[in-house]
Scaffold this motif. Structure first.
Motif, short mmCIF file in Angstrom:
data_model
loop_
_atom_site.label_atom_id
_atom_site.label_comp_id
_atom_site.label_asym_id
_atom_site.label_seq_id
_atom_site.Cartn_x
_atom_site.Cartn_y
_atom_site.Cartn_z
N VAL A 1 60.46 66.98 109.65
CA VAL A 1 60.88 68.30 109.20
C VAL A 1 62.26 68.23 108.54
CG1 VAL A 1 61.50 70.63 109.96
CG2 VAL A 1 59.47 69.50 110.91
N GLU A 2 63.17 67.57 109.22
CA GLU A 2 64.54 67.45 108.71
C GLU A 2 64.60 66.74 107.36
OE1 GLU A 2 68.55 64.91 109.99
OE2 GLU A 2 66.83 65.02 111.33
N TYR B 1 55.90 64.61 114.20
CA TYR B 1 55.56 63.24 113.79
C TYR B 1 54.04 63.07 113.69
CZ TYR B 1 54.46 58.49 115.73
OH TYR B 1 53.91 57.28 116.04
N HIS B 2 53.32 63.57 114.68
CA HIS B 2 51.85 63.47 114.65
C HIS B 2 51.23 64.41 113.63
CE1 HIS B 2 50.19 60.74 117.73
NE2 HIS B 2 51.37 60.87 118.31
N VAL B 3 51.76 65.61 113.52
CA VAL B 3 51.21 66.58 112.57
C VAL B 3 51.28 66.04 111.14
CG1 VAL B 3 51.71 68.81 111.47
CG2 VAL B 3 51.51 68.66 113.95
N ALA B 4 52.36 65.34 110.82
CA ALA B 4 52.48 64.77 109.47
C ALA B 4 51.31 63.84 109.17
CB ALA B 4 53.81 64.01 109.34
N ARG B 5 50.85 63.07 110.16
CA ARG B 5 49.71 62.15 109.95
C ARG B 5 48.39 62.91 109.92
NH1 ARG B 5 54.84 60.57 110.92
NH2 ARG B 5 55.05 58.64 109.71
N ALA B 6 48.29 64.00 110.70
CA ALA B 6 47.08 64.82 110.64
C ALA B 6 46.98 65.52 109.28
CB ALA B 6 47.09 65.84 111.77
N ASP C 1 53.42 55.31 105.78
CA ASP C 1 53.03 56.37 104.86
C ASP C 1 52.13 57.36 105.59
OD1 ASP C 1 52.18 58.03 102.80
OD2 ASP C 1 52.07 56.40 101.35
N PRO C 2 52.65 58.52 105.99
CA PRO C 2 51.84 59.51 106.69
C PRO C 2 50.70 60.06 105.84
CG PRO C 2 53.98 60.43 106.11
CD PRO C 2 54.05 58.97 105.82
N ASP C 3 50.78 59.90 104.52
CA ASP C 3 49.73 60.37 103.62
C ASP C 3 48.76 59.26 103.23
OD1 ASP C 3 50.66 63.06 103.41
OD2 ASP C 3 52.28 62.36 102.13
N ILE D 1 47.86 69.82 116.16
CA ILE D 1 46.99 68.88 115.45
C ILE D 1 45.77 69.62 114.90
CG2 ILE D 1 45.53 66.82 115.66
CD1 ILE D 1 48.50 66.19 115.75
N HIS D 2 45.20 70.48 115.70
CA HIS D 2 44.04 71.26 115.24
C HIS D 2 44.40 72.14 114.05
CE1 HIS D 2 42.28 70.81 119.55
NE2 HIS D 2 41.95 69.80 118.78
#
Length: 644
Positions: free
Chosen positions: A372-373, A44-49, A323-325, A91-92
């Motif tokens: 991911v799903e 969930y966080h990676v999508a926003r990063a 919107d994560p993007d 995240i990094h």
């Protein structure tokens, strides 16, 4: 349009951020019962990063083991470090920076019978029971815990730390004179009330590298708390905190002990950027870097805030849930493609407190928590999919199908797209919902989807188009009263009023005190002479989420709109509405009666019959199943469109 202020890098001590956007700590329910980070939370966080966010904070992370709460993250023991490190590393790898929010929850611990409640002063809770105020020993243990938690965060590879000193949690409770009634060195004067917080800040600072910045989340002032914190006191405290080692002020607002909860997760009822002026004043009077928070959901708005020097950074939380993007789209000049948060609170806050929803979600982004799903997969067998209904559910299904490579055809019986979401936008303060529905229609057209207005689906149309599958998303229609007088000329339904088809004046009686009935009441305010809402149940607004309900009820009361509960409409004649109020009949004079008792699914038997004849698979979604929230409709649309 470029957003040069928003995407201007910033350096704080040794931390360099590529832009001024912060994804804040928000509860998700994506945590194990025993307080560990999960892969779902990481995804969930990676999508926003990956979406371009400058800095991601974990949700609240408990520092003091005796007070840590089930299903909330913990950093109170070494065993939590490995999973927290996976988060930071992910995240990094995604190109972002991350911080952990250190937290001592205070009264939140009451939801876990095994957790210790750390509050400044004794608190009676009824029945002769009292939650005791913290002892000096507990205060010292908690202070030390903040320091050791900070040390673990460094070991786990985080770039920064945020000390949570707001929202009614333990540090804020010590600082606020409303909660803190101690008469020792931790109570009384502002300096004494701030003592615990300053000791925590020093403990954190002494356990992190010199070049690591320290953020602090604060409330700008106390709302709805008698003799609570003033902004002047907060400014004075922030100057103390600066001396102790805080670098950045994350200026929030609200508490969970009063109606001020509405400021913590502000709904569409509050103005966008409602807290920015507070951040600007605190920035000016402390000379510190500040972050503005509160219904900042467009890049234009964020860029102006920073450009006007009202804040140095902005929190865009729910805007990035929707919107994560968000950041990438804004930076690339595609701001018109951003899926915007409308402040409905249905998936984020209501989802968080619901026992029926496993983790937070978003009405505008059903992939939230399923990053991911729910990644879109192109189809290898393109199908022609006929969609009955151009409301938000039908449009969500159409756009998802189009992006997957199918060929959706949207047929809408009305002359416009958006359905009841457009209608909802006619109510006061809900213009953003109308804009969102219209935007979906515009995006569908831009994506080249075949859209046919004023085209109800008939058997002949199905014969002509011969679709491979059909999605039925025709929504619901208002229910009518089954009583004497329901067909009189001055009896209308809520849709007719909100569509502007009815001249609203004189004495208005609204039958039904749910969301729609109250929206009609607010719509009529200023037009009608007297507005009376009649509700069978023991309270109005029962179908609203907790935070929206606070604002709507406040506005209803401020407008002088009369609400009658435990009241059933039994008859309408040419002059009065007759109600049964707890066994007593009463008469209410009226000029217009508006029926707002709910909605029922529209009849679509002709569509299913035609599909059966042709052997065409069909799916029923949204209010066509039964009238519910838009959250449910959009979620079902997203699921079906991924299965086809």
């Amino acid at each position: 349009m470029s957003f040069d202020h928003l995407f201007n890098p910033i350096k704080i001590r040794g931390l360099e951020l590529k832009n001024r956007v912060v994804f804040p700590a928000m509860g998700t329910k994506m945590v194990t019962e025993d307080k560990f980070m999960t892969q779902q939370n990481i995804d969930y966080h990676v999508a926003r990063a990956l979406g371009g966010c400058g800095l991601n904070f974990t949700e609240v992370c408990a520092v003091y083991a005796p007070a840590s709460v089930k299903n909330f993250l913990s950093i109170a023991e070494d065993k939590y470090i490995p999973e927290l490190k996976k988060f930071a590393d992910a995240i990094h790898k995604a190109g972002g920076k991350t911080g952990v929010q250190l937290w001592l929850g205070g009264l939140v611990a009451r939801y876990d019978p095994e957790a210790k409640i750390v509050i400044p002063s004794d608190m009676p809770i009824g029945g002769g029971s009292v939650i005791p105020g913290a002892s000096i020993e507990t205060i010292k243990e908690a202070t030390h815990a903040f320091g050791t938690a900070a040390k673990r965060a460094v070991e786990a590879g985080y770039d920064t730390i945020e000390f949570h000193a707001g929202h009614n949690y333990t540090p804020h409770s010590f600082l606020s004179p409303y909660f803190n009634r101690r008469n020792d060195e931790y109570g009384g004067s502002l300096e004494n009330r701030a003592r615990f917080l300053i000791e925590c800040i020093k403990a954190i600072r002494s356990n992190i590298p010199e070049d690591m910045p320290l953020f602090m989340r604060i409330d700008a002032h106390d709302d709805y708390l008698e003799n609570g914190l003033t902004i002047e006191e907060v400014i004075a405290f922030c100057k103390m905190a600066k001396e102790a080692g805080v670098d950045v002020l994350d200026v929030s607002r609200g508490n969970f002990s009063s109606k001020a909860l509405k400021y913590e997760v502000p709904s569409i009822d509050l103005p966008r950027g409602f807290n920015v002026e507070n951040a600007a004043r605190i920035k000016k009077e402390t000379g510190m870097l500040t972050i503005a928070v509160g219904r900042i959901n467009t890049p234009e708005q964020a860029d102006i805030i920073i450009g006007n020097n009202q804040a140095d950074m902005v929190v865009i939380g729910r805007g990035q849930l929707a919107d994560p993007d968000f950041c990438n789209k804004a930076k690339e000049g595609k701001e018109d493609q951003i899926v915007r948060c409308v402040g409905c609170n249905q998936g984020c806050y209501d989802g968080f407190v619901s026992t029926e929803i496993p983790y937070i979600t978003c009405m505008r982004n059903p992939a939230l928590g399923r990053e991911v799903e729910y990644a879109l997969v192109k189809t290898t067998e393109p199908k022609k999919v006929l969609i009955a209904g151009g409301g938000v559910a039908g449009l969500e299904a159409a756009m998802t199908l189009q992006q997957r490579g199918h060929h959706p055809i949207v047929c809408e019986a009305a002359a416009t797209l958006g359905g009841q979401f457009v209608l909802a936008g006619a109510a006061p303060r809900k213009e953003e919902m109308k804009e969102a529905a219209l935007w979906m229609g515009e995006q569908a057209l831009k994506e080249g989807i075949d859209i046919r207005l004023e085209t109800p689906i008939t058997e002949a149309l199905i014969d002509e188009l011969l679709p491979d599958e059909v999605i039925i998303a025709i929504g619901a229609e208002p229910m009518s009263l089954n009583i004497t007088g329901n067909d009189l000329p001055h009896v209308v339904n809520s849709h007719e009023v909100l569509e502007g088809k009815i001249n609203v004046q004189g004495n208005i009686v609204i039958i039904g005190g749910g969301l729609v009935g109250l929206e009609v009441a607010e719509y009529a305010e200023g037009k009608a002479k007297q507005i009376t809402v009649v509700e069978m149940q023991n309270e109005v607004a029962k179908d609203l989420g907790e935070i929206r309900k606070i604002s709507v009820i406040e506005n209803i009361e401020a407008a002088g709109i009369k609400t009658l509960t435990h009241s059933k409409c039994v008859e309408i004649n040419n002059e009065v509405v007759v109600i049964d109020k707890e066994g007593q009949l009463e008469e209410i004079p009226y000029d217009l009666v508006v029926v707002a008792i709910g909605a029922k699914s529209r009849n679509f038997e002709n569509i299913t019959t035609a599909c059966h004849k042709k052997g065409i698979p069909y799916h029923i979604i949204g209010d066509a199943v039964r009238a519910r929230r838009a959250l449910n409709s959009v979620a079902e649309a997203a699921a079906v469109a991924r299965l086809i």
